[in-house]
Enzyme design. Structure first.
Site, PDB file in Angstrom:
ATOM      1  CG  PHE A   1      -0.248   0.413   2.516  1.00 10.83           C
ATOM      2  CD1 PHE A   1      -0.070   1.752   2.835  1.00 10.83           C
ATOM      3  CD2 PHE A   1       0.241  -0.549   3.385  1.00 10.83           C
ATOM      4  CE1 PHE A   1       0.589   2.130   4.009  1.00 10.83           C
ATOM      5  CE2 PHE A   1       0.895  -0.181   4.560  1.00 10.83           C
ATOM      6  CZ  PHE A   1       1.073   1.157   4.865  1.00 10.83           C
TER       7      PHE A   1
ATOM      8  CE  LYS B   1      -2.943  -8.431  -4.568  1.00 11.98           C
ATOM      9  NZ  LYS B   1      -3.378  -7.441  -3.543  1.00 11.98           N
TER      10      LYS B   1
ATOM     11  CD  GLU C   1      -5.582  -6.269   0.008  1.00 10.33           C
ATOM     12  OE1 GLU C   1      -4.552  -5.982  -0.651  1.00 10.33           O
ATOM     13  OE2 GLU C   1      -5.630  -7.235   0.785  1.00 10.33           O
TER      14      GLU C   1
ATOM     15  CB  SER D   1       4.812  -7.399   5.600  1.00 10.41           C
ATOM     16  OG  SER D   1       3.921  -8.415   5.189  1.00 10.41           O
TER      17      SER D   1
ATOM     18  CB  CYS E   1      10.532  -0.266   2.605  1.00  7.38           C
ATOM     19  SG  CYS E   1      11.119   0.372   1.051  1.00  7.38           S
TER      20      CYS E   1
ATOM     21  CD  GLU F   1       8.554  -3.090   8.288  1.00 10.70           C
ATOM     22  OE1 GLU F   1       7.900  -4.122   8.092  1.00 10.70           O
ATOM     23  OE2 GLU F   1       9.036  -2.390   7.381  1.00 10.70           O
TER      24      GLU F   1
HETATM   25  P1  NAD Z   1       1.636  -6.669   2.947  1.00 13.32           P
HETATM   26  O1  NAD Z   1       2.683  -7.719   2.987  1.00 13.32           O
HETATM   27  O2  NAD Z   1       0.532  -6.737   3.920  1.00 13.32           O
HETATM   28  O3  NAD Z   1       0.917  -6.657   1.507  1.00 13.32           O
HETATM   29  C1  NAD Z   1       1.659  -6.631   0.301  1.00 13.32           C
HETATM   30  C2  NAD Z   1       0.864  -7.330  -0.792  1.00 13.32           C
HETATM   31  O4  NAD Z   1       0.693  -8.703  -0.446  1.00 13.32           O
HETATM   32  C3  NAD Z   1      -0.523  -6.736  -1.016  1.00 13.32           C
HETATM   33  O5  NAD Z   1      -0.778  -6.694  -2.404  1.00 13.32           O
HETATM   34  C4  NAD Z   1      -1.441  -7.722  -0.306  1.00 13.32           C
HETATM   35  O6  NAD Z   1      -2.700  -7.827  -0.925  1.00 13.32           O
HETATM   36  C5  NAD Z   1      -0.690  -9.038  -0.426  1.00 13.32           C
HETATM   37  N1  NAD Z   1      -0.913  -9.926   0.729  1.00 13.32           N
HETATM   38  C6  NAD Z   1      -1.093  -9.537   2.018  1.00 13.32           C
HETATM   39  N2  NAD Z   1      -1.215 -10.622   2.802  1.00 13.32           N
HETATM   40  C7  NAD Z   1      -1.104 -11.702   1.999  1.00 13.32           C
HETATM   41  C8  NAD Z   1      -1.128 -13.099   2.225  1.00 13.32           C
HETATM   42  N3  NAD Z   1      -1.295 -13.595   3.437  1.00 13.32           N
HETATM   43  N4  NAD Z   1      -0.969 -13.924   1.167  1.00 13.32           N
HETATM   44  C9  NAD Z   1      -0.792 -13.439  -0.077  1.00 13.32           C
HETATM   45  N5  NAD Z   1      -0.760 -12.105  -0.346  1.00 13.32           N
HETATM   46  C10 NAD Z   1      -0.909 -11.260   0.670  1.00 13.32           C
HETATM   47  O7  NAD Z   1       2.398  -5.266   3.006  1.00 13.32           O
HETATM   48  P2  NAD Z   1       1.771  -3.802   3.175  1.00 13.32           P
HETATM   49  O8  NAD Z   1       1.258  -3.643   4.550  1.00 13.32           O
HETATM   50  O9  NAD Z   1       0.896  -3.493   2.023  1.00 13.32           O
HETATM   51  O10 NAD Z   1       3.108  -2.917   2.990  1.00 13.32           O
HETATM   52  C11 NAD Z   1       3.969  -2.604   4.036  1.00 13.32           C
HETATM   53  C12 NAD Z   1       5.153  -3.542   4.082  1.00 13.32           C
HETATM   54  O11 NAD Z   1       5.839  -3.502   2.831  1.00 13.32           O
HETATM   55  C13 NAD Z   1       6.186  -3.129   5.127  1.00 13.32           C
HETATM   56  O12 NAD Z   1       6.636  -4.294   5.778  1.00 13.32           O
HETATM   57  C14 NAD Z   1       7.308  -2.506   4.300  1.00 13.32           C
HETATM   58  O13 NAD Z   1       8.588  -2.558   4.874  1.00 13.32           O
HETATM   59  C15 NAD Z   1       7.242  -3.326   3.072  1.00 13.32           C
HETATM   60  N6  NAD Z   1       7.870  -2.648   1.951  1.00 13.32           N
HETATM   61  C16 NAD Z   1       9.106  -3.037   1.581  1.00 13.32           C
HETATM   62  C17 NAD Z   1       9.758  -2.407   0.548  1.00 13.32           C
HETATM   63  C18 NAD Z   1      11.124  -2.831   0.120  1.00 13.32           C
HETATM   64  O14 NAD Z   1      11.562  -2.347  -0.898  1.00 13.32           O
HETATM   65  N7  NAD Z   1      11.806  -3.695   0.818  1.00 13.32           N
HETATM   66  C19 NAD Z   1       9.125  -1.338  -0.119  1.00 13.32           C
HETATM   67  C20 NAD Z   1       7.846  -0.954   0.284  1.00 13.32           C
HETATM   68  C21 NAD Z   1       7.227  -1.618   1.328  1.00 13.32           C
END
Ligand code: NAD
Length: 495
Positions: free
Chosen positions: A149, A173, A176, A226, A281, A380
């Site tokens: 997000f 994808k 959401e 994450s 991040c 985090e």
């Molecule tokens: P998230 O992991 O909750 O979601 C990321 C994506 O995965 C979304 O599209 C979501 O729909 C999908 N998703 C969520 N749970 C899932 C599951 N159980 N199974 C399959 N798909 C699933 O992350 P978020 O809260 O949207 O974003 C924040 C996180 O992203 C933080 O941990 C941040 O550090 C990380 N991030 C990392 C970088 C990097 O470059 N390392 C960059 C941006 C964000």
């Protein structure tokens, strides 16, 4: 209420699963839309569309692909303000932050437009007598991006420009929680003239993701999100024979040596800690203060925090917007409480800030005398919470960073070039800043962390991006000596 559908085969496609997710405006706390959540069947239909588009797209000349990329670049640039507006409404970040995100994304489109030079192969003449060897990089087929997000425009742009320019078809994808910006950018691809099915957006949750990870026609998965989800993405994709890069969580440290310019370091800590409400991040989460700089540094950071204005992202006076959800705000508050209970000193407490209305606001928070065993350090938080860990020596700081499970970005603040150079040599992290707090690499380098910040191998975008989205083919060829031809080619003949 706005409805966010899929964009498949160049057409806005209403969901049929009956499942939808809420989309909020974090500044008001009100639901502003609904997003379709795809079923397995809808996911299969998106993959089928991308698979059908692949043969013609991979055969499309590099000249045409490059022209389309240029047109797309111009459209994104021309619509920057509209993209930023869509980001800000659903994410909550300020308009300048949102515009900055688009600017960084544009760099990736620009780099991707240089596809011809970046996927060119090598040629070795006369490897053996009459034998030449050459290689080329070819696209993979249907490729997938799953994004978080926090950068709804930039992170998708880390992926699909390179993937598509290299001749793949793509399914995005997006998160959401804030799908509007990525859908809009995909519409701009249509407007630029990319053939239907080359770029598709499938909205969904775990059901859609898990189908993409196991679908036999999906060849590569790029993920940002994450750490627990990244691990799941990598393990499942690998088990199903796909290449995968999964960028994950972070806890970035900024080490400040006793000789540092305190004003510069404090400005950097405040910008990098509280920009986008810490939901980056590459945000600085931990300031490592070496020796006797700690007291004046904490004081300088505290002073600057007093001037921060927290409010709606679309107001010019706002420095920091709300968090993404009310649930996340509760989680952040819980970490601050746990830190205080464990004996850390909460110097500025974001829980004290009062706001009108139901927006998901949380004030900037500074916690001093944090120790590595505290959850405020180990986890985090992904919010506007800056921890200060005090150490006596540079070596202690280096060990602290090395023993942290993540290794995304890090930075050093010092006036000493030799010390900075040694830090670059020593430190365990994928991206390093020298008096630069958020060292996100420019588009012609590649982005990626170490440790649990990255599952898989290649980093994202830039040269490593093109490697990820293509595979190598090596050709060894031998042609008969033309002088032995049965047809008279005009060459000297042996007989
Ligand atoms: P998230 O992991 O909750 O979601 C990321 C994506 O995965 C979304 O599209 C979501 O729909 C999908 N998703 C969520 N749970 C899932 C599951 N159980 N199974 C399959 N798909 C699933 O992350 P978020 O809260 O949207 O974003 C924040 C996180 O992203 C933080 O941990 C941040 O550090 C990380 N991030 C990392 C970088 C990097 O470059 N390392 C960059 C941006 C964000």
């Amino acid at each position: 209420m706005e409805r966010f559908h899929h964009l498949i085969n160049g057409v806005t496609t209403a969901g049929t699963s009956g499942n939808v997710g809420p989309v909020y405006n974090p500044a008001t706390g009100l639901q502003v839309g609904e997003v379709d959540l795809a079923s397995v069947e809808e996911t299969d239909a998106a993959v089928a569309a991308a698979a059908a588009a692949f043969p013609a797209w991979r055969a499309t000349s590099l000249a045409t692909r490059t022209k389309l990329m240029y047109r797309f670049r111009e459209l994104v640039d021309a619509n920057r303000a509209e993209i930023a507006r869509r980001i800000s409404i659903q994410h909550g970040k300020t308009l300048p932050d949102a515009d900055g995100e688009v600017a960084r994304g544009l760099e990736n489109i620009e780099f991707a437009s240089g596809v011809a030079a970046n996927i060119a192969g090598r040629f070795t003449e006369q490897a053996s007598t009459g034998v030449d060897v050459y290689d080329m990089r070819q696209p993979l087929g249907v490729t997938v991006g799953i994004t978080p997000f926090n950068f709804p425009a930039m992170v998708p742009l880390w992926m699909f420009p390179m993937a598509v320019a290299a001749g793949n078809t793509f399914i995005l994808k997006p998160s959401e929680k804030d799908p509007a910006a990525s859908l809009y950018i995909a519409e701009l691809m249509n407007e630029a003239g990319f053939p239907p099915g080359v770029m598709n957006v499938l909205n969904g949750d775990r059901i859609a993701v898990d189908r993409l990870l196991t679908h036999p026609d999906v060849k590569a998965v790029s993920f940002v999100g994450s750490t627990p989800v990244a691990r799941h993405i990598q393990e499942t994709s690998v088990a199903h024979g796909k290449r995968v890069q999964a960028l994950a969580g972070a806890k970035n440290h900024m080490i400040v040596l006793p000789d540092a310019d305190i004003g510069l370091a404090a400005d950097a800590a405040v910008n990098a800690g509280f920009g986008s409400a810490g939901e980056r991040c590459m945000a600085i989460a931990v300031v490592v203060a070496v020796g006797d700089i700690a007291d004046p540094l904490v004081e300088a950071i505290t002073q600057r925090m007093e001037g921060l204005v927290v409010g709606p992202g679309d107001q010019a006076s706002t420095d920091m917007g709300p968090l993404i959800t009310g649930e996340h705000r509760e989680r952040v508050a819980g970490y601050v409480a746990a830190g205080a209970e464990a004996g850390a000193e909460v110097v500025v407490d974001g829980r004290d800030l009062e706001f009108e209305g139901d927006g998901f606001y949380f004030g900037p928070t500074l916690i001093d005398r944090v120790r590595p065993a505290m959850t405020v350090y180990t986890d985090e938080i992904f919010g506007p919470v800056l921890s200060v860990v005090r150490v006596d020596t540079y070596d202690e700081g280096i060990d602290l960073i090395a023993s942290n499970r993540w290794g995304n970005g890090t930075a050093i603040f010092t006036r000493d070039g030799g010390a900075a150079r040694q830090f670059v040599f020593d430190v365990d992290a994928g991206m390093v800043g020298v008096n630069v707090p958020i060292p996100v690499p420019v588009g012609y380098y590649s982005f990626g962390g170490w440790g649990e910040s990255l599952f898989g191998d290649t980093h994202m975008y830039g040269p490593e991006g093109f490697r990820f989205w293509t595979r190598n083919k090596v050709v060894t060829s031998r042609w008969p000596d033309p002088s032995t031809s049965t047809v008279d080619l005009g060459f000297p003949r042996n007989d």
